[in-house]
Scaffold this active site. Structure first.
Site, PDB file in Angstrom:
ATOM      1  N   GLU A  23       0.878  -1.170   0.000  1.00 13.90           N
ATOM      2  CA  GLU A  23       0.000   0.000   0.000  1.00 13.90           C
ATOM      3  C   GLU A  23       0.912   1.216   0.000  1.00 13.90           C
ATOM      4  OE1 GLU A  23      -2.684   2.490   3.117  1.00 13.90           O
ATOM      5  OE2 GLU A  23      -3.011   0.309   3.160  1.00 13.90           O
ATOM      6  N   ARG A  79       1.557  10.099   0.881  1.00 13.67           N
ATOM      7  CA  ARG A  79       2.151  11.042   1.829  1.00 13.67           C
ATOM      8  C   ARG A  79       3.405  11.678   1.230  1.00 13.67           C
ATOM      9  NH1 ARG A  79       2.091   7.116   7.146  1.00 13.67           N
ATOM     10  NH2 ARG A  79      -0.105   6.541   7.030  1.00 13.67           N
ATOM     11  N   LYS A 120     -11.400  -0.199   6.252  1.00  9.48           N
ATOM     12  CA  LYS A 120     -10.174  -0.082   7.034  1.00  9.48           C
ATOM     13  C   LYS A 120     -10.563   0.332   8.462  1.00  9.48           C
ATOM     14  CE  LYS A 120      -5.933   2.714   7.065  1.00  9.48           C
ATOM     15  NZ  LYS A 120      -5.062   3.561   6.228  1.00  9.48           N
TER      16      LYS A 120
END
Length: 212
Positions: free
Chosen positions: A46, A50, A134
């Site tokens: 994943e 960022r 999630k």
């Protein structure tokens, strides 16, 4: 997003069990990192948005390893959804539940796994047809106790992320509704930055052995 796509992803996540959550600053290191993950038992990543290199890193991984399971994480905007799809991701992950992002992913027919951590958010996600979520941030939100409470009420699957570690990963995976856990401990930024591939390989192998 079709149910078939989501069920296919669920099956892959359940097989892999742990998803390495990566913040990569140099896309030029992405292929080697992917190789280390695949060869040591975690054929998944994943890649989080960022860093400015996220989309390029995803593209490099996809070109080198067409069969690798690759998600885009920390996706906060529809523009990032577009970038992730164009780079070749299999699924999208967001830290929270943003209906705008969810709708856009559904329009673009890409599976999204949005973050939730309480009953109200689970119900909002279910209202939009989502059944794989999630659980984030997992440990600060009550950990396995909270997850078991949600599981008792809602027919959904979870991918806990945030505070998952070698000490508790098996506890999370023991919950039937948990498909896989997301974690960063086996892909620390400093090892990636310094190209310490042998040390990374050791950490990844340790995870694969824990969950085997």
């Amino acid at each position: 997003m079709s149910n078939q796509d989501a069920s296919g992803l669920n099956s892959q996540l359940r097989d892999i069990k742990v998803v390495p959550v990566i913040a990569i600053k140099d896309a030029g290191k992405a292929v080697k990192l992917a190789q280390v993950l695949i060869e040591n038992g975690l054929p998944c990543a994943e890649v989080t948005f960022r860093t400015e290199q996220a989309a390029a890193a995803i593209r490099n991984m996809r070109d080198a390893y067409p069969d690798m399971l690759i998600g885009a994480g920390t996706v906060l905007t529809t523009e990032q959804v577009d970038q992730a799809i164009e780079a070749g991701v299999d699924f999208i992950v967001s830290p929270g539940f943003n209906p705008t992002t969810v709708k856009y992913c559904q329009q673009r027919n890409i599976t999204i796994v949005p973050g939730v951590n309480n009953p109200s958010l689970v119900e909002q996600a279910m209202e939009m047809g989502l059944r794989t979520l999630k659980f984030f941030p997992a440990e600060p939100s009550g950990g396995t106790a909270m997850l078991k409470a949600l599981t008792a009420v809602y027919p959904v699957n979870f991918m806990p992320t945030g505070g998952v570690s070698p000490k508790n990963v098996k506890d999370y995976l023991a919950i039937p509704s948990v498909l896989a856990c997301g974690g960063t401990w086996m892909v620390p930024n400093d090892l990636i930055d310094n190209e310490q591939w042998d040390e990374l390989a050791t950490l990844v192998k340790e995870v694969a052995q824990i969950i085997d």
